[in-house]
Design a protein around this motif. Structure first.
Motif, PDB file in Angstrom:
ATOM      1  N   ALA A  33      38.338  37.287  40.501  1.00 22.45           N
ATOM      2  CA  ALA A  33      38.687  35.958  40.004  1.00 22.45           C
ATOM      3  C   ALA A  33      38.880  36.002  38.491  1.00 22.45           C
ATOM      4  N   ASP A  34      39.995  35.478  38.015  1.00 24.24           N
ATOM      5  CA  ASP A  34      40.301  35.490  36.588  1.00 24.24           C
ATOM      6  C   ASP A  34      39.380  34.599  35.773  1.00 24.24           C
ATOM      7  N   ASP A  35      38.803  33.553  36.391  1.00 20.64           N
ATOM      8  CA  ASP A  35      37.935  32.664  35.630  1.00 20.64           C
ATOM      9  C   ASP A  35      36.468  33.099  35.652  1.00 20.64           C
ATOM     10  N   ALA A  36      36.173  34.215  36.283  1.00 24.24           N
ATOM     11  CA  ALA A  36      34.815  34.762  36.261  1.00 24.24           C
ATOM     12  C   ALA A  36      34.585  35.429  34.907  1.00 24.24           C
ATOM     13  N   ASP A  37      33.331  35.505  34.499  1.00 28.99           N
ATOM     14  CA  ASP A  37      32.971  36.119  33.231  1.00 28.99           C
ATOM     15  C   ASP A  37      33.406  37.588  33.232  1.00 28.99           C
ATOM     16  N   ALA A  38      34.132  37.987  32.217  1.00 29.14           N
ATOM     17  CA  ALA A  38      34.638  39.365  32.133  1.00 29.14           C
ATOM     18  C   ALA A  38      33.504  40.385  32.107  1.00 29.14           C
ATOM     19  N   LYS A  62      36.738  29.602  42.827  1.00 31.10           N
ATOM     20  CA  LYS A  62      36.775  28.655  43.942  1.00 31.10           C
ATOM     21  C   LYS A  62      37.815  29.087  44.976  1.00 31.10           C
ATOM     22  N   GLU A  63      38.985  29.479  44.507  1.00 25.86           N
ATOM     23  CA  GLU A  63      40.060  29.935  45.394  1.00 25.86           C
ATOM     24  C   GLU A  63      39.642  31.186  46.168  1.00 25.86           C
ATOM     25  N   LEU A  64      38.976  32.105  45.498  1.00 26.92           N
ATOM     26  CA  LEU A  64      38.535  33.335  46.150  1.00 26.92           C
ATOM     27  C   LEU A  64      37.451  33.047  47.184  1.00 26.92           C
ATOM     28  N   GLY A  65      36.513  32.187  46.849  1.00 25.31           N
ATOM     29  CA  GLY A  65      35.472  31.811  47.803  1.00 25.31           C
ATOM     30  C   GLY A  65      36.058  31.142  49.028  1.00 25.31           C
ATOM     31  N   LYS A  66      37.010  30.241  48.818  1.00 26.01           N
ATOM     32  CA  LYS A  66      37.657  29.545  49.933  1.00 26.01           C
ATOM     33  C   LYS A  66      38.399  30.528  50.841  1.00 26.01           C
ATOM     34  N   ALA A  67      39.100  31.481  50.236  1.00 22.12           N
ATOM     35  CA  ALA A  67      39.825  32.490  51.017  1.00 22.12           C
ATOM     36  C   ALA A  67      38.866  33.332  51.842  1.00 22.12           C
ATOM     37  N   GLY A  68      37.659  33.535  51.318  1.00 23.94           N
ATOM     38  CA  GLY A  68      36.647  34.300  52.027  1.00 23.94           C
ATOM     39  C   GLY A  68      35.793  33.457  52.948  1.00 23.94           C
ATOM     40  N   SER A  69      36.189  32.210  53.125  1.00 24.12           N
ATOM     41  CA  SER A  69      35.511  31.276  54.042  1.00 24.12           C
ATOM     42  C   SER A  69      34.068  30.981  53.652  1.00 24.12           C
ATOM     43  N   ILE A  70      33.811  30.897  52.345  1.00 21.62           N
ATOM     44  CA  ILE A  70      32.492  30.467  51.897  1.00 21.62           C
ATOM     45  C   ILE A  70      32.658  29.186  51.080  1.00 21.62           C
ATOM     46  N   ASP A  71      31.580  28.426  50.976  1.00 26.70           N
ATOM     47  CA  ASP A  71      31.640  27.118  50.334  1.00 26.70           C
ATOM     48  C   ASP A  71      31.408  27.154  48.831  1.00 26.70           C
ATOM     49  N   VAL A  72      31.192  28.320  48.270  1.00 22.20           N
ATOM     50  CA  VAL A  72      30.982  28.452  46.832  1.00 22.20           C
ATOM     51  C   VAL A  72      32.002  29.430  46.268  1.00 22.20           C
ATOM     52  N   GLY A  73      32.128  29.430  44.957  1.00 24.33           N
ATOM     53  CA  GLY A  73      33.053  30.346  44.318  1.00 24.33           C
ATOM     54  C   GLY A  73      32.553  31.780  44.388  1.00 24.33           C
ATOM     55  N   ALA A  74      33.463  32.712  44.231  1.00 23.28           N
ATOM     56  CA  ALA A  74      33.113  34.133  44.253  1.00 23.28           C
ATOM     57  C   ALA A  74      33.894  34.843  43.153  1.00 23.28           C
ATOM     58  N   ALA A  75      33.220  35.745  42.464  1.00 25.15           N
ATOM     59  CA  ALA A  75      33.876  36.515  41.408  1.00 25.15           C
ATOM     60  C   ALA A  75      34.660  37.687  41.967  1.00 25.15           C
ATOM     61  N   ALA A  76      34.203  38.216  43.132  1.00 25.38           N
ATOM     62  CA  ALA A  76      34.839  39.411  43.678  1.00 25.38           C
ATOM     63  C   ALA A  76      34.741  39.443  45.200  1.00 25.38           C
ATOM     64  N   ALA A  77      35.740  40.045  45.801  1.00 24.32           N
ATOM     65  CA  ALA A  77      35.762  40.281  47.245  1.00 24.32           C
ATOM     66  C   ALA A  77      36.525  41.579  47.478  1.00 24.32           C
ATOM     67  N   ALA A  78      36.252  42.222  48.596  1.00 22.73           N
ATOM     68  CA  ALA A  78      36.930  43.486  48.894  1.00 22.73           C
ATOM     69  C   ALA A  78      37.317  43.551  50.361  1.00 22.73           C
ATOM     70  N   LEU A  79      38.525  44.027  50.620  1.00 20.35           N
ATOM     71  CA  LEU A  79      38.943  44.340  51.977  1.00 20.35           C
ATOM     72  C   LEU A  79      38.356  45.690  52.330  1.00 20.35           C
ATOM     73  N   ILE A  80      37.874  45.807  53.535  1.00 22.97           N
ATOM     74  CA  ILE A  80      37.296  47.056  54.007  1.00 22.97           C
ATOM     75  C   ILE A  80      38.371  47.830  54.764  1.00 22.97           C
ATOM     76  N   ALA A  81      38.507  49.086  54.421  1.00 24.78           N
ATOM     77  CA  ALA A  81      39.512  49.935  55.070  1.00 24.78           C
ATOM     78  C   ALA A  81      39.270  49.995  56.573  1.00 24.78           C
ATOM     79  N   SER A  82      40.314  49.903  57.345  1.00 26.00           N
ATOM     80  CA  SER A  82      40.196  49.847  58.805  1.00 26.00           C
ATOM     81  C   SER A  82      39.707  51.159  59.411  1.00 26.00           C
ATOM     82  N   HIS A  83      39.845  52.260  58.712  1.00 22.79           N
ATOM     83  CA  HIS A  83      39.404  53.549  59.267  1.00 22.79           C
ATOM     84  C   HIS A  83      37.909  53.787  59.109  1.00 22.79           C
TER      85      HIS A  83
END
Length: 84
Positions: A33-38, A62-83
């Motif tokens: 998230a760009d608005d998270a503390d650097a 807020k946008e990242l948290g919503k995309a991850g289906s949580i009700d709060v903001g998130a600074a980071a999220a990661a997709l897990i490799a399918s393998h």
């Protein structure tokens, strides 16, 4: 890759979980998230660069948290490799 991918993929959210996923080689892409503390996101971005993990920037926590289906903001999220 659209942020909506988080809704239908294996993912982790939060700085500690993202760091673990990148360090273990399970993360295929990281969203920061760009608005998270650097001071919080920069170490993750550097780790991704070292490990060769693609990073995508999201405008708000807020946008990242919503995309991850949580009700709060998130600074980071990661997709897990399918393998993994």
């Amino acid at each position: 890759m659209p942020l909506e991918t988080l809704k239908s993929a294996d993912w982790v959210i939060g700085l500690k979980q993202v760091r673990k996923a990148v360090e273990s080689g399970r993360a295929s892409r990281v969203f920061l998230a760009d608005d998270a503390d650097a001071r919080v996101t920069e170490p993750i971005a550097s780790l991704c660069d070292e490990q060769g993990v693609a990073v995508e920037h999201v405008a708000t926590m807020k946008e990242l948290g919503k995309a991850g289906s949580i009700d709060v903001g998130a600074a980071a999220a990661a997709l897990i490799a399918s393998h993994c």
